[in-house]
Design a protein around this motif. Structure first.
Motif, PDB file in Angstrom:
ATOM      1  N   VAL A 187     -37.778  10.354 -12.765  1.00  0.00           N
ATOM      2  CA  VAL A 187     -37.306   9.598 -11.661  1.00  0.00           C
ATOM      3  C   VAL A 187     -38.522   8.985 -10.782  1.00  0.00           C
ATOM      4  O   VAL A 187     -38.493   7.826 -10.173  1.00  0.00           O
ATOM      5  N   HIS A 188     -39.600  10.088 -10.382  1.00  0.00           N
ATOM      6  CA  HIS A 188     -40.627   9.643  -9.613  1.00  0.00           C
ATOM      7  C   HIS A 188     -41.395   8.480 -10.313  1.00  0.00           C
ATOM      8  O   HIS A 188     -41.869   7.470  -9.643  1.00  0.00           O
ATOM      9  N   ARG A 189     -41.595   8.411 -11.772  1.00  0.00           N
ATOM     10  CA  ARG A 189     -42.268   7.207 -12.442  1.00  0.00           C
ATOM     11  C   ARG A 189     -41.385   6.118 -11.954  1.00  0.00           C
ATOM     12  O   ARG A 189     -42.294   4.984 -11.843  1.00  0.00           O
ATOM     13  N   MET A 190     -40.214   6.139 -12.320  1.00  0.00           N
ATOM     14  CA  MET A 190     -39.521   4.898 -11.685  1.00  0.00           C
ATOM     15  C   MET A 190     -39.739   4.367 -10.431  1.00  0.00           C
ATOM     16  O   MET A 190     -39.843   3.204 -10.139  1.00  0.00           O
ATOM     17  N   ALA A 191     -39.739   5.371  -9.474  1.00  0.00           N
ATOM     18  CA  ALA A 191     -39.900   5.007  -7.935  1.00  0.00           C
ATOM     19  C   ALA A 191     -41.235   4.617  -7.994  1.00  0.00           C
ATOM     20  O   ALA A 191     -41.577   3.580  -7.019  1.00  0.00           O
ATOM     21  N   HIS A 192     -42.309   5.078  -8.433  1.00  0.00           N
ATOM     22  CA  HIS A 192     -43.680   4.506  -8.524  1.00  0.00           C
ATOM     23  C   HIS A 192     -43.762   3.021  -8.940  1.00  0.00           C
ATOM     24  O   HIS A 192     -44.465   2.268  -8.307  1.00  0.00           O
ATOM     25  N   ASN A 217     -44.541  -2.619  -7.454  1.00  0.00           N
ATOM     26  CA  ASN A 217     -44.166  -4.038  -7.537  1.00  0.00           C
ATOM     27  C   ASN A 217     -43.615  -4.259  -6.072  1.00  0.00           C
ATOM     28  O   ASN A 217     -42.839  -5.343  -6.083  1.00  0.00           O
ATOM     29  N   ASP A 218     -44.013  -3.839  -5.018  1.00  0.00           N
ATOM     30  CA  ASP A 218     -43.535  -3.995  -3.808  1.00  0.00           C
ATOM     31  C   ASP A 218     -42.173  -4.083  -3.223  1.00  0.00           C
ATOM     32  O   ASP A 218     -41.384  -4.938  -2.649  1.00  0.00           O
ATOM     33  N   ARG A 219     -41.292  -3.209  -4.014  1.00  0.00           N
ATOM     34  CA  ARG A 219     -40.020  -2.838  -3.484  1.00  0.00           C
ATOM     35  C   ARG A 219     -39.775  -1.658  -2.928  1.00  0.00           C
ATOM     36  O   ARG A 219     -39.177  -0.608  -3.466  1.00  0.00           O
ATOM     37  N   LYS A 220     -40.741  -1.441  -1.789  1.00  0.00           N
ATOM     38  CA  LYS A 220     -40.930  -0.182  -1.304  1.00  0.00           C
ATOM     39  C   LYS A 220     -39.667   0.391  -0.694  1.00  0.00           C
ATOM     40  O   LYS A 220     -39.543   1.630  -0.898  1.00  0.00           O
ATOM     41  N   GLU A 221     -38.793  -0.351  -0.289  1.00  0.00           N
ATOM     42  CA  GLU A 221     -37.594   0.470   0.559  1.00  0.00           C
ATOM     43  C   GLU A 221     -36.708   0.944  -0.735  1.00  0.00           C
ATOM     44  O   GLU A 221     -36.183   2.056  -0.648  1.00  0.00           O
ATOM     45  N   LEU A 222     -36.525   0.181  -1.595  1.00  0.00           N
ATOM     46  CA  LEU A 222     -35.899   0.688  -2.824  1.00  0.00           C
ATOM     47  C   LEU A 222     -36.566   1.917  -3.398  1.00  0.00           C
ATOM     48  O   LEU A 222     -35.953   2.799  -3.746  1.00  0.00           O
ATOM     49  N   ALA A 223     -37.709   1.999  -3.489  1.00  0.00           N
ATOM     50  CA  ALA A 223     -38.381   3.105  -4.066  1.00  0.00           C
ATOM     51  C   ALA A 223     -38.302   4.251  -2.959  1.00  0.00           C
ATOM     52  O   ALA A 223     -38.329   5.468  -3.542  1.00  0.00           O
ATOM     53  N   LEU A 224     -38.306   4.123  -2.040  1.00  0.00           N
ATOM     54  CA  LEU A 224     -37.829   5.161  -0.850  1.00  0.00           C
ATOM     55  C   LEU A 224     -36.626   5.728  -0.929  1.00  0.00           C
ATOM     56  O   LEU A 224     -36.306   6.804  -0.783  1.00  0.00           O
ATOM     57  N   PHE A 225     -35.570   4.905  -1.444  1.00  0.00           N
ATOM     58  CA  PHE A 225     -34.347   5.190  -1.563  1.00  0.00           C
ATOM     59  C   PHE A 225     -34.334   6.234  -2.760  1.00  0.00           C
ATOM     60  O   PHE A 225     -33.516   7.321  -2.745  1.00  0.00           O
ATOM     61  N   HIS A 252     -43.484  11.467  -2.630  1.00  0.00           N
ATOM     62  CA  HIS A 252     -43.491  10.060  -2.312  1.00  0.00           C
ATOM     63  C   HIS A 252     -43.919   9.161  -3.520  1.00  0.00           C
ATOM     64  O   HIS A 252     -44.722   9.530  -4.387  1.00  0.00           O
ATOM     65  N   PRO A 253     -43.119   8.077  -3.428  1.00  0.00           N
ATOM     66  CA  PRO A 253     -43.158   7.217  -4.521  1.00  0.00           C
ATOM     67  C   PRO A 253     -44.796   6.571  -4.603  1.00  0.00           C
ATOM     68  O   PRO A 253     -45.040   6.001  -5.697  1.00  0.00           O
ATOM     69  N   ALA A 254     -45.644   6.679  -3.786  1.00  0.00           N
ATOM     70  CA  ALA A 254     -46.880   5.984  -4.082  1.00  0.00           C
ATOM     71  C   ALA A 254     -47.584   7.289  -4.671  1.00  0.00           C
ATOM     72  O   ALA A 254     -48.871   6.740  -5.051  1.00  0.00           O
TER      73      ALA A 254
END
Length: 280
Positions: free
Chosen positions: A128-133, A138-146, A160-162
């Motif tokens: 799941v983290h790999r997908m969020a990262h 790809n600058d979809r940070k709010e979705l990554a944080l969700f 943290h997704p970063a």
């Protein structure tokens, strides 16, 4: 000429990755077929998660999307995010395959590849983290944080997704693991439950640990600040690490101090957690 050579090398590496993932997938299907013969009550579940799919990425996307979905974000939408991640970063499947092998080889309680993808939340949380990262990059940070938030709620793992994570990673038991934004975890690392890789305050910038390959961090350990845990090092359970750890050393205590050297070049693989057995 150099460009052609580089392309050829990349093609060879890609075929090797595909070969490993294909072998993992074939074994998963074989294990799934065996399980439904032994336990018919699981047949519908195993068919839905594995046997109804034609690839590892399809199965993983389905399993994890259904785990993460809620009343606000349905499984089909999260499944599309996994599709995006796998298409954007094909290496994610190679990484997932390496993680399956890591769990199978290091966790004495895991007796099949199938157990890893269906039941082990440490493995699932890493994927799941790999997908969020991927979303973060790809600058979809709010979705990554969700997705990070859902990962924490569902699996009890807050990454943290970063954060950058390599392959061959095992989060054993996983509950309560916290990993900060600028953490870097190299390949071939094992981390147990209740571990924190955090900062020392509210400072900005590069402020979290760098964990090198082969490292094992035992249960309840805390590693704080922009410090380096060197290759093949071992951190004892409950320790608080506030300074760099030299490669191939064991540290324990609060604050952690060197207590010896691991009896293996890669403690992440042996999972020997008793530091009293380490050499002086």
């Amino acid at each position: 000429m150099a460009i052609v050579l580089a392309a050829a090398i990349m093609s060879i590496h890609s075929k090797r990755r595909d070969s490993m993932s294909l072998k993992i997938w074939q074994r998963l299907r074989s294990e799934a077929e065996s399980v439904i013969q032994k336990e018919p009550l699981l047949a519908n579940y195993v068919y839905a998660c594995v046997l109804n799919h034609n690839s590892l990425e399809s199965a993983l996307g389905f399993i994890l999307a259904n785990k993460l979905s809620d009343d606000v974000m349905p499984a089909i939408s999260i499944g599309e995010l996994f599709d995006f991640a796998f298409a954007t970063s094909p290496e994610l499947i190679h990484n997932a395959s390496s993680d399956i092998l890591a769990v199978y080889e290091r966790d004495a309680a895991t007796r099949s590849y199938l157990q890893a993808i269906l039941f082990l939340k440490g493995f699932q949380a890493v994927q799941v983290h790999r997908m969020a990262h991927c979303l973060w990059q790809n600058d979809r940070k709010e979705l990554a944080l969700f997705i990070q938030s859902r990962n924490s709620q569902v699996f009890g793992v807050d990454i943290h997704p970063a954060c950058q994570i390599g392959r061959g990673i095992m989060l054993d038991h996983a509950t309560g693991i916290v990993v900060g934004e600028t953490t870097v975890i190299d390949d071939n690392v094992s981390i147990l439950q209740q571990v924190t890789l955090g900062g020392t305050g509210n400072e900005q910038g590069d402020r979290h640990p760098k964990i090198k390959s082969g490292v094992m961090i035992a249960a309840g350990a805390t590693v704080l600040g922009n410090i380096t845990v060197g290759e093949g090092a071992k951190i004892g359970a409950g320790s608080v690490v506030l300074a760099d750890v030299a490669p191939h050393t064991t540290v324990v205590g609060i604050p952690a101090t060197q207590s010896g050297k691991p009896n293996s070049d890669a403690p992440a693989e042996t999972m020997q957690q008793n530091f009293l057995r380490d050499s002086d």
